[in-house]
Design an enzyme around this catalytic site. Structure first.
Site, short mmCIF file in Angstrom:
data_model
loop_
_atom_site.label_atom_id
_atom_site.label_comp_id
_atom_site.label_asym_id
_atom_site.label_seq_id
_atom_site.Cartn_x
_atom_site.Cartn_y
_atom_site.Cartn_z
N ASP A 182 0.83 -1.21 0.00
CA ASP A 182 0.00 0.00 0.00
C ASP A 182 0.87 1.26 0.00
O ASP A 182 2.11 1.19 -0.03
CB ASP A 182 -0.92 -0.06 1.23
CG ASP A 182 -2.28 0.56 0.98
OD1 ASP A 182 -2.39 1.41 0.10
OD2 ASP A 182 -3.23 0.20 1.72
N ASP A 237 -9.95 3.51 -3.67
CA ASP A 237 -10.65 2.31 -3.19
C ASP A 237 -12.05 2.18 -3.75
O ASP A 237 -12.80 3.16 -3.82
CB ASP A 237 -10.75 2.35 -1.66
CG ASP A 237 -9.41 2.12 -0.99
OD1 ASP A 237 -8.40 2.03 -1.69
OD2 ASP A 237 -9.40 2.03 0.25
C1 GLA Z 1 -5.81 1.33 1.37
C2 GLA Z 1 -5.98 0.33 0.26
C3 GLA Z 1 -7.14 -0.58 0.56
C4 GLA Z 1 -6.94 -1.28 1.90
C5 GLA Z 1 -6.70 -0.27 3.00
C6 GLA Z 1 -6.27 -0.92 4.30
O1 GLA Z 1 -6.87 2.22 1.40
O2 GLA Z 1 -6.17 1.00 -0.96
O3 GLA Z 1 -7.33 -1.51 -0.48
O4 GLA Z 1 -5.84 -2.15 1.79
O5 GLA Z 1 -5.70 0.68 2.62
O6 GLA Z 1 -6.06 0.02 5.32
#
Ligand code: GLA
Length: 679
Positions: A182, A237
């Site tokens: 990430d 996301d």
């Molecule tokens: C980010 C990623 C997500 C998830 C969250 C976890 O937002 O893009 O897919 O993994 O972190 O905290």
């Protein structure tokens, strides 16, 4: 608070922090070379081994994030339960392999040796035990961390920036097969440098580990990451809503040229089964992810999944489109009026074709075999991948696609085409709305698309219980040659007192191939029962709507949009002015009202709600039967509400639309303050 919202906040904090670092001599950002403090000192990195052979088709599996986030459900028994279900439910046989842990598997602090510590409440036997468990089932284990000092969760779990070699080795020692890496708390260190360091650290372990880059498309990884990771997120996301899925789909489609075996665009994990979309919408989600050769990571808790969810996730003919070894991402052949045709070249020379209807009512979506890239031929075999039936077509590939639906077919030049019955296409004209106690006039059609005639054709239309449906013209014919249609008129009466809503009618055509093989085509026809608003003036927030789509959370009546649950907004406030009435939306948003040709005017005071002080920017539009009749241009957080007036005379449906002002949908809280309609 909802995750992306927190991330918005978090990004601002990160930005401020890296600015502060720049101004503070001596506090240099950690080097991404893997030798910073805390990392067990690695020997000089051996020459990186090529990651050949990894993810030659898009990875398939599970990740807990979309269903649990950091909730208590995320633990060893969940992960092992999913692995059990992969085997028991045939998902392993369908190709699902990776069982992946997302954020929150670790404790907030490393141990005295700088090593990551699994949270003993969630993983009492450690990660290696879980890896052993899934490996024993012939499956693989994935894990998560961030290319930053901490992961994305507020609790601040340790990230791998400056610990790359030690953490990668720890993952390899546990038997991890996949790493999602990430982007949070990255301290402003160059993304390429951060992601390359972890690539080299993973290679240095000697263990084949699929490397999933998750920097949300911020640094255009499709331009530089083909030999860094096997997949890279292309967007922010996903969330479990039609608007979110659609916006991600539209961002990922144009990136098709960058995908291929071992280097995939990742439009984020699946939401299928999580409850925020209908099964029709989830089939669209799954169809389009497969057309885009996207990773198929199940994001629902399979221990609670319905049979319909399993049916979608387990459709082997759809999965075969995703997993085709040629590895081409599908491309957009045409897109107009919400009708999308996407085609994907397959290794065997056939083409997968998605006929996708983005709009809120059924539409004909059509192309031809040659437009989809096949050579000219007298006829083609057309396989319906959701219904598992084969037909012949003289070349037309088309369907009446339900609202938000996708018809997914595979078209091939095939000597045996004549063994299949001709494809027929149902069609529909006429009223889409009926008032309680009123009668709608419809015309159905069934057209022979095949090279061969359809024989002994008969059609039937069945309404909900208590409705009356009468044919006003013929319902059968002895033969339909190629390109010919049987048209039938119908009068459909909704009983008096029918509550407003959507009602399904089943339209069925039965016929035979020239050889006598029976075939049938069934389609759902949806009628809306609705009353136009009362005569005079009404607040739109006091009226029922036909549909309401929002980028985040539900559309709110008389409050702003709080992003998550119904009723979580605040008083509608634009530039300090508070409004008692109106609609609170979040771009991209569309709210449709049935106006039954009885209304004249919509007025409102529109602007970005004060509840978000960041970079909100939106544009407000009013549409009458698909025609734009008013728009504001881009309005931003710091602006006062603008008056908006739209002439909607004669419209059957009026839509209030809020679009992203061009900088993404973050903070795009669009208020339709004081929104009224005159009828
Ligand atoms: C980010 C990623 C997500 C998830 C969250 C976890 O937002 O893009 O897919 O993994 O972190 O905290």
């Amino acid at each position: 608070m909802r995750h992306p919202h927190t991330r918005t906040t978090r990004r601002r904090v990160v930005g401020a922090l890296s600015a502060a670092l720049l101004c503070t001599a001596g506090l240099a950002a950690p080097a991404a070379a893997g030798t910073a403090t805390g990392s067990p000192a690695p020997a000089p990195a051996p020459a990186p081994a090529p990651a050949d052979g990894l993810a030659l088709t898009p990875p398939m599996g599970f990740n807990n994030w979309n269903s649990t986030h950091c909730g208590a459900d995320f633990d060893e028994s969940m992960v092992e339960g999913i692995a059990d279900l992969f085997v028991a439910k045939g998902l392993k046989d369908a190709g699902y392999r990776y069982v992946n842990l997302d954020d929150c598997w670790a404790l907030p602090s490393r141990d005295a040796d700088g090593r990551l510590v699994p949270d003993p409440a969630r993983f009492p036997h450690g990660i290696k035990a879980v890896a052993d468990y899934v490996h024993a089932k012939g499956l693989k284990l994935g894990i998560y961390t961030s290319a930053g000092t901490k992961t994305c969760n507020e609790a601040g779990f340790p990230g791998a920036l400056g610990h790359e070699y030690g953490d990668a080795q720890q993952f390899a020692d546990w038997g991890v097969d996949y790493l999602k890496y990430d982007n949070c708390n990255n301290q402003g260190v160059d993304a390429k440098q951060r992601y390359l360091t972890m690539r080299d650290a993973l290679r240095a372990t000697g263990r084949p580990i699929v490397y999933s880059i998750c920097e949300w498309g911020e640094n255009k990884p499709w331009e530089w990451a083909a030999d860094v990771g096997q997949l890279w997120r292309t967007t922010g996301d996903i969330s479990d809503s039609w608007g979110s899925m659609l916006s991600i789909l539209k961002q990922n489609l144009p990136l098709a040229p960058h995908a291929g075996p071992g280097h995939w665009n990742d439009p984020d994990m699946l939401e299928v089964g999580n409850g925020g979309m209908t099964d029709t919408e989830y089939r669209t989600h799954f169809s389009m992810w497969s057309m885009m050769a996207a990773p198929l990571l199940i994001g629902t808790d399979l221990r609670k999944a319905s049979p319909a969810t399993f049916d979608i996730l387990d459709d082997k003919e759809v999965i075969a489109v995703d997993q085709d070894p040629l590895g081409k991402q599908g491309t957009v052949l045409s897109s107009a009026g919400g009708r999308w045709v996407v085609t994907k070249e397959m290794k065997d020379g056939s083409r997968a074709v998605a006929l996708f209807n983005e709009s809120g009512s059924p539409q004909r979506v059509a192309t031809t075999a040659t437009a989809a890239g096949l050579p000219d031929a007298p006829a083609y075999t057309l396989r319906d991948l959701w219904r598992h039936r084969s037909y012949n077509t003289a070349g037309t590939v088309s369907a009446l696609v339900p609202a938000h639906g996708t018809v997914l077919v595979r078209v091939a030049v095939d000597r045996h085409w004549a063994a299949n019955p001709p494809a027929v296409e149902p069609g529909l004209d006429g009223d889409r709305f009926v008032r309680p106690g009123g009668t709608a006039a419809l015309t159905t059609s069934v057209t022979d698309l095949g090279r061969t005639p359809a024989r002994r054709v008969s059609v039937a239309l069945t309404g909900p219980r208590g409705w009356s449906v009468t044919a006003t013209s013929r319902t059968g014919t002895s033969a339909l040659p190629t390109g010919h249609a049987l048209r039938t008129g119908w009068r459909v009466t909704a009983p008096a007192g029918t509550p407003e809503g959507s009602y399904d009618l089943a339209f069925r055509a039965r016929y035979r191939s020239p050889a006598g093989v029976r075939a049938e085509s069934t389609t759902t026809i949806t009628l809306r029962v609705a009353e136009p608003p009362p005569a005079g003036g009404s607040y739109l927030s006091d009226l029922p709507w036909l549909s309401a789509d929002n980028g985040w959370g539900p559309v709110e009546r008389d409050t702003s949009n709080g992003e998550t649950a119904a009723g979580d907004g605040h008083p509608l406030t634009v530039d300090g002015v508070v409004y008692a009435k109106g609609l609170g939306t979040h771009a991209p948003s569309q709210v449709d009202y049935y106006t039954g040709r009885a209304c004249q005017k919509v007025t409102a005071e529109v602007g970005v709600d004060d509840e978000e002080r960041a970079d909100g920017s939106v544009s407000f539009e009013v549409w009458a039967d698909g025609r734009e009749v008013a728009s504001t241009g881009v309005l931003t957080t710091d602006m006062a509400a603008q008056p908006l007036t739209a002439d909607v005379t004669g419209a059957e449906v009026v839509s209030l639309v809020v679009t992203d002002g061009g900088n993404g949908i973050t903070s795009d809280h669009g208020d339709w303050a004081d929104a009224r309609i005159t009828c």
